[in-house]
Design an enzyme around this catalytic site. Structure first.
Site, mmCIF file in Angstrom:
data_model
loop_
_atom_site.group_PDB
_atom_site.id
_atom_site.type_symbol
_atom_site.label_atom_id
_atom_site.label_comp_id
_atom_site.label_asym_id
_atom_site.label_seq_id
_atom_site.Cartn_x
_atom_site.Cartn_y
_atom_site.Cartn_z
ATOM 1 N N ASP A 10 4.810 20.620 9.594
ATOM 2 C CA ASP A 10 4.771 21.819 10.415
ATOM 3 C C ASP A 10 4.430 23.010 9.522
ATOM 4 O O ASP A 10 5.183 23.328 8.593
ATOM 5 C CB ASP A 10 6.148 21.999 11.053
ATOM 6 C CG ASP A 10 6.273 23.210 11.950
ATOM 7 O OD1 ASP A 10 5.397 24.105 11.905
ATOM 8 O OD2 ASP A 10 7.270 23.279 12.694
ATOM 9 N N ILE A 11 3.331 23.670 9.782
ATOM 10 C CA ILE A 11 2.902 24.779 8.929
ATOM 11 C C ILE A 11 3.905 25.926 8.934
ATOM 12 O O ILE A 11 4.020 26.648 7.946
ATOM 13 C CB ILE A 11 1.487 25.259 9.298
ATOM 14 C CG1 ILE A 11 0.897 26.072 8.143
ATOM 15 C CG2 ILE A 11 1.488 26.024 10.617
ATOM 16 C CD1 ILE A 11 -0.598 26.164 8.142
ATOM 17 N N ASN A 24 -7.139 33.099 17.503
ATOM 18 C CA ASN A 24 -8.287 33.370 18.365
ATOM 19 C C ASN A 24 -8.753 34.804 18.105
ATOM 20 O O ASN A 24 -8.081 35.564 17.413
ATOM 21 C CB ASN A 24 -7.937 33.142 19.844
ATOM 22 C CG ASN A 24 -6.776 33.998 20.301
ATOM 23 O OD1 ASN A 24 -6.774 35.218 20.119
ATOM 24 N ND2 ASN A 24 -5.779 33.382 20.894
ATOM 25 N N VAL A 33 -1.600 25.935 16.492
ATOM 26 C CA VAL A 33 -1.082 26.580 15.284
ATOM 27 C C VAL A 33 -0.758 28.043 15.569
ATOM 28 O O VAL A 33 0.288 28.556 15.160
ATOM 29 C CB VAL A 33 -2.102 26.459 14.125
ATOM 30 C CG1 VAL A 33 -1.700 27.313 12.941
ATOM 31 C CG2 VAL A 33 -2.252 25.012 13.698
ATOM 32 N N ASP A 34 -1.649 28.723 16.267
ATOM 33 C CA ASP A 34 -1.467 30.140 16.565
ATOM 34 C C ASP A 34 -0.160 30.388 17.314
ATOM 35 O O ASP A 34 0.648 31.246 16.938
ATOM 36 C CB ASP A 34 -2.670 30.618 17.386
ATOM 37 C CG ASP A 34 -2.801 32.133 17.477
ATOM 38 O OD1 ASP A 34 -2.218 32.844 16.625
ATOM 39 O OD2 ASP A 34 -3.513 32.604 18.376
ATOM 40 N N GLY A 120 -8.299 21.396 16.333
ATOM 41 C CA GLY A 120 -7.474 21.098 17.503
ATOM 42 C C GLY A 120 -8.199 21.447 18.789
ATOM 43 O O GLY A 120 -9.231 20.867 19.127
ATOM 44 N N TYR A 122 -10.102 23.751 19.522
ATOM 45 C CA TYR A 122 -11.481 24.229 19.378
ATOM 46 C C TYR A 122 -12.482 23.097 19.178
ATOM 47 O O TYR A 122 -13.678 23.331 19.091
ATOM 48 C CB TYR A 122 -11.584 25.249 18.249
ATOM 49 C CG TYR A 122 -11.159 26.656 18.660
ATOM 50 C CD1 TYR A 122 -10.520 26.924 19.864
ATOM 51 C CD2 TYR A 122 -11.407 27.727 17.819
ATOM 52 C CE1 TYR A 122 -10.142 28.202 20.226
ATOM 53 C CE2 TYR A 122 -11.037 29.020 18.176
ATOM 54 C CZ TYR A 122 -10.399 29.242 19.371
ATOM 55 O OH TYR A 122 -10.042 30.522 19.723
#
Length: 164
Positions: A10-11, A24, A33-34, A120, A122
């Site tokens: 997990d980042i 985005n 992620v965002d 992901g 995108y």
């Protein structure tokens, strides 16, 4: 010479100077992620995005904000190309990694955690996203000492670790 390591995880849990957010253009939070970074970092991340990027950020570019409640000190936001929307220029993808390292150097960050940008929602093909990340991290001059690629899931980890 920068060390590149790959971890599965997990980042938002990475104990590094900066984490890279696959954002985005609007810079107001989103999915993947965002969304995870905005949720874990708390409202300070969104407030800083609004203040620092009132008109968002261009595809391929990078900018930084506070990391709020994350273990990291900064979030470096990058906007990758949205392949599912027809953005297929690979140089926009590699620019995300190059610009993130430039921003990290400006901040004095020595350790940076990266997701696989655009891989992901995108729709960038996983293998090429991994190649773009590793190739660009290896070829970009930087003062960053550790670039950690954080793979979400075992299959992504296997693809990336085979390239490092």
């Amino acid at each position: 010479m920068m060390e590149i390591e790959v971890v599965q995880g997990d980042i938002t849990q990475q104990d590094v100077d900066a984490v890279v957010n696959a954002a985005n253009r609007a810079m107001r939070g989103g999915a993947g992620v965002d969304g995870a970074i905005h949720r874990a970092g708390g409202p300070a991340v969104l407030e800083d995005c609004r203040r620092r990027f009132p008109h968002g950020l261009a595809t391929g570019d990078a900018g930084w904000t506070t990391a709020g409640e994350l273990p990291a000190r900064w979030v470096i936001h990058v906007v990758g190309p949205n392949r599912t929307a027809g953005e297929t220029d690979r140089s926009l993808l590699t620019s995300c990694y190059r610009r993130a390292l430039e921003v990290a150097d400006e901040l004095g960050a020595r350790s940076v955690a990266f997701p696989l940008v655009s891989a992901g929602a995108y729709g960038w093909p996983l293998e090429d996203a991994a190649d773009a990340a590793v190739e660009t991290l290896r070829s970009t001059p930087t003062s960053v000492e550790l670039a950690r690629i954080v793979a979400f899931g075992r299959s992504a980890y296997e693809v990336v670790v085979g390239r490092v």
